[in-house]
Design an enzyme around this catalytic site. Structure first.
Site, PDB file in Angstrom:
ATOM      1  N   ASP A  11      69.981  78.336  36.042  1.00 55.34           N
ATOM      2  CA  ASP A  11      68.543  78.096  35.911  1.00 55.34           C
ATOM      3  C   ASP A  11      67.980  78.995  35.903  1.00 55.34           C
ATOM      4  O   ASP A  11      66.806  79.264  36.663  1.00 55.34           O
ATOM      5  CB  ASP A  11      68.612  76.550  36.554  1.00 55.34           C
ATOM      6  CG  ASP A  11      69.100  75.177  37.031  1.00 55.34           C
ATOM      7  OD1 ASP A  11      69.311  75.471  35.296  1.00 55.34           O
ATOM      8  OD2 ASP A  11      69.708  75.243  37.574  1.00 55.34           O
ATOM      9  N   LYS A  33      76.375  76.257  32.789  1.00 52.61           N
ATOM     10  CA  LYS A  33      75.276  75.047  32.209  1.00 52.61           C
ATOM     11  C   LYS A  33      74.509  75.603  31.730  1.00 52.61           C
ATOM     12  O   LYS A  33      73.951  76.331  32.515  1.00 52.61           O
ATOM     13  CB  LYS A  33      75.403  73.979  33.052  1.00 52.61           C
ATOM     14  CG  LYS A  33      73.990  73.048  32.459  1.00 52.61           C
ATOM     15  CD  LYS A  33      73.717  71.832  33.892  1.00 52.61           C
ATOM     16  CE  LYS A  33      72.706  71.899  34.561  1.00 52.61           C
ATOM     17  NZ  LYS A  33      71.936  72.100  34.159  1.00 52.61           N
ATOM     18  N   ASP A  60      72.829  71.915  28.743  1.00 48.42           N
ATOM     19  CA  ASP A  60      72.224  70.591  29.144  1.00 48.42           C
ATOM     20  C   ASP A  60      71.052  70.153  28.814  1.00 48.42           C
ATOM     21  O   ASP A  60      70.067  70.711  28.729  1.00 48.42           O
ATOM     22  CB  ASP A  60      72.172  70.568  30.407  1.00 48.42           C
ATOM     23  CG  ASP A  60      71.649  70.072  31.283  1.00 48.42           C
ATOM     24  OD1 ASP A  60      71.398  68.086  30.384  1.00 48.42           O
ATOM     25  OD2 ASP A  60      70.759  70.052  32.421  1.00 48.42           O
ATOM     26  N   HIS A  64      66.667  62.301  23.872  1.00 49.06           N
ATOM     27  CA  HIS A  64      66.229  61.523  24.309  1.00 49.06           C
ATOM     28  C   HIS A  64      65.158  61.414  22.443  1.00 49.06           C
ATOM     29  O   HIS A  64      64.415  61.360  22.739  1.00 49.06           O
ATOM     30  CB  HIS A  64      65.517  60.755  25.333  1.00 49.06           C
ATOM     31  CG  HIS A  64      64.883  59.441  25.499  1.00 49.06           C
ATOM     32  ND1 HIS A  64      64.661  59.242  26.799  1.00 49.06           N
ATOM     33  CD2 HIS A  64      65.317  59.105  24.828  1.00 49.06           C
ATOM     34  CE1 HIS A  64      64.552  57.815  26.577  1.00 49.06           C
ATOM     35  NE2 HIS A  64      64.664  57.189  25.324  1.00 49.06           N
ATOM     36  N   ASP A  65      65.598  60.200  21.692  1.00 47.38           N
ATOM     37  CA  ASP A  65      64.275  60.273  20.655  1.00 47.38           C
ATOM     38  C   ASP A  65      65.282  59.220  19.600  1.00 47.38           C
ATOM     39  O   ASP A  65      65.985  58.526  20.071  1.00 47.38           O
ATOM     40  CB  ASP A  65      64.232  61.151  20.456  1.00 47.38           C
ATOM     41  CG  ASP A  65      62.805  61.918  18.977  1.00 47.38           C
ATOM     42  OD1 ASP A  65      62.726  61.200  18.614  1.00 47.38           O
ATOM     43  OD2 ASP A  65      62.476  62.928  19.152  1.00 47.38           O
ATOM     44  N   ILE A  66      64.447  58.463  18.059  1.00 47.48           N
ATOM     45  CA  ILE A  66      65.130  58.183  17.418  1.00 47.48           C
ATOM     46  C   ILE A  66      66.968  57.817  17.569  1.00 47.48           C
ATOM     47  O   ILE A  66      66.333  59.521  16.773  1.00 47.48           O
ATOM     48  CB  ILE A  66      63.815  57.735  16.892  1.00 47.48           C
ATOM     49  CG1 ILE A  66      63.993  58.943  15.756  1.00 47.48           C
ATOM     50  CG2 ILE A  66      62.588  56.852  16.762  1.00 47.48           C
ATOM     51  CD1 ILE A  66      63.280  58.450  14.202  1.00 47.48           C
ATOM     52  N   PRO A  67      67.358  57.298  16.645  1.00 47.46           N
ATOM     53  CA  PRO A  67      68.588  57.307  17.018  1.00 47.46           C
ATOM     54  C   PRO A  67      68.991  58.548  15.195  1.00 47.46           C
ATOM     55  O   PRO A  67      69.796  59.684  15.608  1.00 47.46           O
ATOM     56  CB  PRO A  67      69.177  56.560  15.982  1.00 47.46           C
ATOM     57  CG  PRO A  67      68.336  55.319  16.782  1.00 47.46           C
ATOM     58  CD  PRO A  67      67.009  55.930  17.037  1.00 47.46           C
ATOM     59  N   THR A  69      66.637  61.186  14.537  1.00 47.52           N
ATOM     60  CA  THR A  69      66.083  62.854  15.123  1.00 47.52           C
ATOM     61  C   THR A  69      68.181  62.973  15.786  1.00 47.52           C
ATOM     62  O   THR A  69      67.803  63.941  15.775  1.00 47.52           O
ATOM     63  CB  THR A  69      64.764  62.591  15.611  1.00 47.52           C
ATOM     64  OG1 THR A  69      64.064  62.261  14.633  1.00 47.52           O
ATOM     65  CG2 THR A  69      64.922  63.930  16.190  1.00 47.52           C
ATOM     66  N   THR A 123      69.169  62.902  39.741  1.00 49.81           N
ATOM     67  CA  THR A 123      69.260  63.240  40.797  1.00 49.81           C
ATOM     68  C   THR A 123      68.313  62.615  41.469  1.00 49.81           C
ATOM     69  O   THR A 123      68.406  63.144  43.039  1.00 49.81           O
ATOM     70  CB  THR A 123      70.097  63.806  41.318  1.00 49.81           C
ATOM     71  OG1 THR A 123      70.138  65.479  40.637  1.00 49.81           O
ATOM     72  CG2 THR A 123      71.723  63.585  40.945  1.00 49.81           C
ATOM     73  N   ARG A 185      75.615  70.152  46.675  1.00 45.83           N
ATOM     74  CA  ARG A 185      75.175  70.899  48.337  1.00 45.83           C
ATOM     75  C   ARG A 185      75.933  71.216  49.033  1.00 45.83           C
ATOM     76  O   ARG A 185      76.522  70.916  49.009  1.00 45.83           O
ATOM     77  CB  ARG A 185      73.627  70.479  48.669  1.00 45.83           C
ATOM     78  CG  ARG A 185      73.140  70.591  46.924  1.00 45.83           C
ATOM     79  CD  ARG A 185      71.857  71.652  46.655  1.00 45.83           C
ATOM     80  NE  ARG A 185      70.389  71.386  46.934  1.00 45.83           N
ATOM     81  CZ  ARG A 185      70.734  71.344  45.682  1.00 45.83           C
ATOM     82  NH1 ARG A 185      71.400  71.131  44.306  1.00 45.83           N
ATOM     83  NH2 ARG A 185      69.222  71.085  44.858  1.00 45.83           N
ATOM     84  N   GLN A 194      65.964  67.463  44.555  1.00 45.24           N
ATOM     85  CA  GLN A 194      67.304  66.498  44.470  1.00 45.24           C
ATOM     86  C   GLN A 194      67.074  65.187  45.441  1.00 45.24           C
ATOM     87  O   GLN A 194      67.075  65.338  46.148  1.00 45.24           O
ATOM     88  CB  GLN A 194      67.978  66.931  43.715  1.00 45.24           C
ATOM     89  CG  GLN A 194      68.476  67.426  42.781  1.00 45.24           C
ATOM     90  CD  GLN A 194      69.607  68.284  41.999  1.00 45.24           C
ATOM     91  OE1 GLN A 194      70.181  68.860  43.350  1.00 45.24           O
ATOM     92  NE2 GLN A 194      70.015  67.838  40.887  1.00 45.24           N
ATOM     93  N   GLY A 214      73.851  74.093  40.912  1.00 41.43           N
ATOM     94  CA  GLY A 214      73.054  75.011  41.230  1.00 41.43           C
ATOM     95  C   GLY A 214      72.702  76.470  42.283  1.00 41.43           C
ATOM     96  O   GLY A 214      72.775  77.284  42.720  1.00 41.43           O
ATOM     97  N   ARG A 215      71.246  75.704  42.886  1.00 41.80           N
ATOM     98  CA  ARG A 215      70.740  76.787  43.888  1.00 41.80           C
ATOM     99  C   ARG A 215      71.763  77.010  45.018  1.00 41.80           C
ATOM    100  O   ARG A 215      72.100  77.992  45.031  1.00 41.80           O
ATOM    101  CB  ARG A 215      69.293  76.456  44.545  1.00 41.80           C
ATOM    102  CG  ARG A 215      68.070  76.156  43.029  1.00 41.80           C
ATOM    103  CD  ARG A 215      66.916  75.454  43.133  1.00 41.80           C
ATOM    104  NE  ARG A 215      67.639  74.037  43.358  1.00 41.80           N
ATOM    105  CZ  ARG A 215      66.538  72.970  42.960  1.00 41.80           C
ATOM    106  NH1 ARG A 215      65.300  73.130  43.173  1.00 41.80           N
ATOM    107  NH2 ARG A 215      67.004  71.551  42.719  1.00 41.80           N
TER     108      ARG A 215
END
Length: 239
Positions: A11, A33, A60, A64-67, A69, A123, A185, A194, A214-215
């Protein structure tokens, strides 16, 4: 895919920050990632540079769109040679099927297509948010299980979920269905933004397929030591 080492969430905002961090691992082969911030800043070249360092990559982007696309997007993502990609399960079964078709169409002959997983609920989502903001009356667990079943029906390889749902998914969907779990964590780390977090040892206890960290690693004073501590705990060894 039972991932035996943690997936590190890169990140970072730039290539420079990313490789300054990775240089501390002295060439160790890592599973990383790449999320929206880094990919949108650096583009596909960052993936090439990471693979030159023998990194496995979870891209990652949570499509999330129309099929149609999503089909076209996945067809192009397949060419990058990453190990793992994802979509939002909330896009529905038809969209998830289109994502899988796009990956298969874009994967070169003789090559293995990337594994495809669906995000169930982030999360950072709480029960209150689910009800009051998203207007979903079902419980978090019920919603996650429903999305997981849809992902399985669509032919996907698994889901992104919290550790707290992983055991239920294995029991109700399939013991072989991938459960990739962020929100990991160490016991004394902050939760940050989160809500549904867990320790590496608890993730192991619940039988998840892979943990994303991540962090707890990237913002540690000594990232290599933090990585090793998490890897040992994930492997069932505590010091």
């Amino acid at each position: 895919m039972k991932q035996t080492s943690p997936i590190i969430a890169l990140d970072f905002a730039s290539r420079e920050e990313t490789f300054s961090f990775l240089n501390r691992f002295h060439g160790k082969k890592l599973f990383v990632k790449v999320g929206m911030e880094l990919f949108y800043q650096e583009g596909p070249v960052i993936l090439e540079q990471l693979m030159e360092r023998d990194c496995q990559i979870f891209l990652d982007l949570k499509c999330h769109d129309i099929p149609t696309t999503v089909y076209k997007a996945m067809k192009r993502l397949a060419r990058f040679g990453v190990s793992l990609v994802n979509v939002h399960a909330a896009g529905g079964k038809q969209m998830m099927e289109a994502a899988l078709e796009g990956l298969e169409a874009g994967t070169s002959a003789g090559q293995k297509r990337p594994s495809l997983i669906a995000v169930t609920q982030l999360t950072s989502t709480s029960a209150e948010m689910l009800k009051d903001e998203l207007l979903i009356e079902e419980t978090l667990l019920h919603t996650v299980l429903h999305y997981s079943k849809l992902a399985k029906q669509a032919g996907l390889d698994g889901v992104v979920c919290s550790v707290h749902e992983a055991e239920h998914i294995r029991q109700t969907v399939s013991p072989d269905f991938l459960t990739v779990t962020p929100g990991i964590r160490l016991a004394d780390d902050d939760k940050n933004d989160q809500m549904r977090v867990a320790t590496p040892s608890y993730a192991k206890e619940k039988g998840v397929s892979a943990i994303v960290v991540g962090r707890s690693i990237t913002q540690a004073i000594d990232p290599v030591q933090a990585y090793q501590k998490i890897a040992l705990e994930w492997g069932g060894i505590r010091k």
